[in-house]
Write a protein that holds these residues in place. Structure first.
Motif, PDB file in Angstrom:
ATOM      1  N   VAL A   1       0.747  -1.189  -0.121  1.00  0.00           N
ATOM      2  CA  VAL A   1      -0.125  -0.026  -0.109  1.00  0.00           C
ATOM      3  C   VAL A   1       0.755   1.272  -0.013  1.00  0.00           C
ATOM      4  O   VAL A   1       1.718   1.452   0.779  1.00  0.00           O
ATOM      5  N   ASP A   2       0.794   2.140  -1.106  1.00  0.00           N
ATOM      6  CA  ASP A   2       1.498   3.294  -1.178  1.00  0.00           C
ATOM      7  C   ASP A   2       1.281   4.438  -0.107  1.00  0.00           C
ATOM      8  O   ASP A   2       0.152   5.288  -0.527  1.00  0.00           O
ATOM      9  N   LYS A   3       1.900   4.289   1.220  1.00  0.00           N
ATOM     10  CA  LYS A   3       1.563   5.370   2.010  1.00  0.00           C
ATOM     11  C   LYS A   3       2.898   5.281   3.039  1.00  0.00           C
ATOM     12  O   LYS A   3       3.608   4.177   3.290  1.00  0.00           O
ATOM     13  N   ASP A   4       3.447   6.616   3.382  1.00  0.00           N
ATOM     14  CA  ASP A   4       4.793   6.385   4.040  1.00  0.00           C
ATOM     15  C   ASP A   4       4.445   6.969   5.547  1.00  0.00           C
ATOM     16  O   ASP A   4       3.284   6.875   6.096  1.00  0.00           O
ATOM     17  N   ASP A   5       5.332   6.945   6.222  1.00  0.00           N
ATOM     18  CA  ASP A   5       5.201   6.936   7.983  1.00  0.00           C
ATOM     19  C   ASP A   5       4.578   8.621   8.043  1.00  0.00           C
ATOM     20  O   ASP A   5       4.213   8.974   9.229  1.00  0.00           O
ATOM     21  N   ASP A   6       4.830   9.455   7.217  1.00  0.00           N
ATOM     22  CA  ASP A   6       4.269  10.972   7.529  1.00  0.00           C
ATOM     23  C   ASP A   6       3.007  10.818   7.029  1.00  0.00           C
ATOM     24  O   ASP A   6       2.312  12.021   6.939  1.00  0.00           O
ATOM     25  N   GLY A   7       2.573   9.801   6.479  1.00  0.00           N
ATOM     26  CA  GLY A   7       0.923   9.816   5.942  1.00  0.00           C
ATOM     27  C   GLY A   7       0.787  10.105   4.394  1.00  0.00           C
ATOM     28  O   GLY A   7      -0.272  10.364   4.050  1.00  0.00           O
ATOM     29  N   GLN A   8       2.167  10.386   3.615  1.00  0.00           N
ATOM     30  CA  GLN A   8       1.934  10.636   2.251  1.00  0.00           C
ATOM     31  C   GLN A   8       1.792   9.451   1.332  1.00  0.00           C
ATOM     32  O   GLN A   8       2.662   8.289   1.599  1.00  0.00           O
ATOM     33  N   GLY A   9       1.111   9.499   0.302  1.00  0.00           N
ATOM     34  CA  GLY A   9       1.081   8.287  -0.593  1.00  0.00           C
ATOM     35  C   GLY A   9      -0.319   8.397  -1.365  1.00  0.00           C
ATOM     36  O   GLY A   9      -1.208   9.092  -0.858  1.00  0.00           O
TER      37      GLY A   9
END
Ligand code: P53
Length: 477
Positions: A445-453
């Motif tokens: 799932v395209d999402k990173d730790d900062d909530g971006q994606g």
């Protein structure tokens, strides 16, 4: 030669708060997971007083399964899942926990989700309480410190048992109810029981009280569930981390025994319907003034679980202190030592496939109940290639070795095993760290730790591997 029964429940596991998002959608209330910030590897998540501006709360949006469940379930069907383990977010049904009436919009969401699963022949496996109790029960009642919370939980359980009696057969009451055996630190007591220790409180005594109320609530739910539908299978859910002695020194061996007793008495109560003798004596000797009544004992006896669900990720080892008290009291945050025979994950979890076979034998001997491996998996950093693929042989290696041991336990040791649902088979928010980057999935799932994606879903190499494992009923790993 077929190793596993034909109806073996190959599946995947998640929990509502770790993937749904939609934290305020459809009338949902604030849960304990909604006031936990993002941590990092080795950095604890903060628990804030309510939802505070400017903080990063990864569970609020998670991977928006709430908005994507139809396309996601379609992918789960393509993977070949026979079972899907998730939880019902208590706060979608009773937003505050003590509401008199349930929230219809929340009930409808799970009706729709279960219908969608059945459309593809996927069996839902449902945890009632998975680290997501209503935050209002924390602020108004002190969480599971209060006996009143038993009634609120029973109201919630009864509501969903009735509503989904023809859609859900497999249930579990409290996720990893025994994490709080580690009552030091803030994580386990808060996620299990909505408890934050106040100055002057004895955390250990508070834990034993809360856990007692939870086992009573669990036993009541088991009884009520069986009345609503006698076909229900209602299980315990235990975080199984075998604890080995660090050496053959008898003191280390007894220390390990006491450590196992301390971490797993919860299962004794849920499976045998009674407390082990050592624990009642220990509680008495420590002078804990616990509210454990004779009537409670009858409830426990009448509400024994049908199976043992458990998670398995790793094992621990313990060494006796230089000078042990007569009780050999086990303090998880103090007594563990590294096991030099095992490798660790990047998060320091000791990888021990054989320990799974050990754990299965231990449970089977002790409780003589069917087992269900409802979590197992490898959290790792993945790299998405330019073409969208993810090569994750480390994840396949971990799972293959564990499935091998699981099959040995069935073939060689005769263990009655209902199914296997690897954890986080679609990437989601880590419970322990709040990270997205601690990934367990076969589906990226395209999402990173900062909530971006973009939240786009794509298949990792492990997706094709697990699909084949299911297709061959575990014959070809
Ligand atoms: P995360 C600790 C030890 C074993 C299992 O964990 C644990 C925990 C709590 O972190 O939790 C279970 O996400 C739990 C899931 C959780 C999963 O293991 O910290 O039931 O909610 O996500 C993996 O890597």
């Amino acid at each position: 030669m077929s190793k596993l029964p034909k109806n073996f429940l190959w599946g995947g596991a998640v929990a509502a708060h770790q993937l749904e998002g939609g934290w305020q959608a459809g009338g949902k209330g604030v849960s304990v997971a909604d006031v936990m910030t993002a941590g990092a590897n080795g950095v604890e998540r903060k628990i804030t007083a309510g939802v505070q501006p400017g903080e990063n709360y990864p569970n609020h949006d998670a991977i928006d399964f709430y908005g994507h469940y139809k396309e996601d379930v379609k992918l789960f069907a393509e993977l070949g899942l026979k079972a899907f383990r998730t939880s019902i977010a208590w706060t979608r049904i009773f937003p505050n926990g003590d509401d008199a009436e349930p929230n219809e919009e929340g009930l409808q969401f799970y009706d729709d989700l279960f219908d969608e699963l059945h459309k593809y022949g996927i069996e839902p496996v449902i945890t009632l309480s998975h680290f997501e109790m209503p935050y209002h029960l924390v602020t108004e009642y002190g969480g599971w410190r209060s006996r009143k919370v038993i009634d609120f939980f029973v109201r919630f359980a009864t509501t969903v048992f009735k509503r989904y009696k023809d859609k859900v057969k497999y249930w579990m009451t409290f996720n990893e109810i025994n994490n709080q055996a580690n009552y030091e630190g803030t994580f386990a007591l808060f996620t299990n029981s909505g408890i934050q220790i106040k100055p002057g409180e004895n955390a250990e005594a508070v834990m034993y009280q809360a856990a007692h109320y939870e086992t009573v609530a669990s036993a009541l739910a088991v009884q009520i569930g069986h009345q609503i539908n006698p076909d229900f299978q209602i299980g315990a859910m235990i975080a199984m981390v075998p604890i080995y002695p660090a050496s053959p020194d008898p003191r280390d061996v007894f220390k390990a025994e006491r450590a196992m007793q301390t971490r797993y008495w919860f299962a004794d109560v849920q499976a045998k319907g009674e407390y082990p003798h050592w624990l009642r004596k220990y509680q008495e000797n420590q002078g804990f003034n616990l509210d454990i009544t004779l009537a409670d004992m009858d409830v426990l006896q009448a509400g024994k679980v049908d199976y043992i669900g458990f998670s398995y990720y790793m094992s621990f080892a313990v060494k006796a202190q230089e000078k042990e008290p007569a009780s050999y009291k086990y303090v998880e945050s103090r007594d563990l030592v590294a096991n030099p025979t095992l490798k660790q994950s990047d998060w320091g979890w000791q990888i021990d496939p054989q320990g799974l076979r050990y754990a299965m034998n231990w449970f089977a001997d002790r409780y003589d109940l069917p087992l269900f491996i409802v979590e197992n998996g490898f959290g790792a950093v993945d790299k998405k290639e330019a073409d969208g693929s993810v090569h994750d042989p480390y994840r396949v290696d971990y799972l293959r070795q564990h499935i091998e041991q699981m099959e040995l336990a069935v073939e060689e040791d005769g263990i009655d095993l209902m199914g296997y649902t690897p954890w986080g088979f679609i990437d989601l928010v880590s419970a322990g760290t709040g990270q997205m980057s601690k990934r367990y999935g076969f589906i990226y799932v395209d999402k990173d730790d900062d909530g971006q994606g973009t939240l786009a879903r794509s298949k990792k190499d492990s997706f094709y591997w697990y699909k084949h494992v299911i297709q061959t009923n575990g014959e070809d790993l």
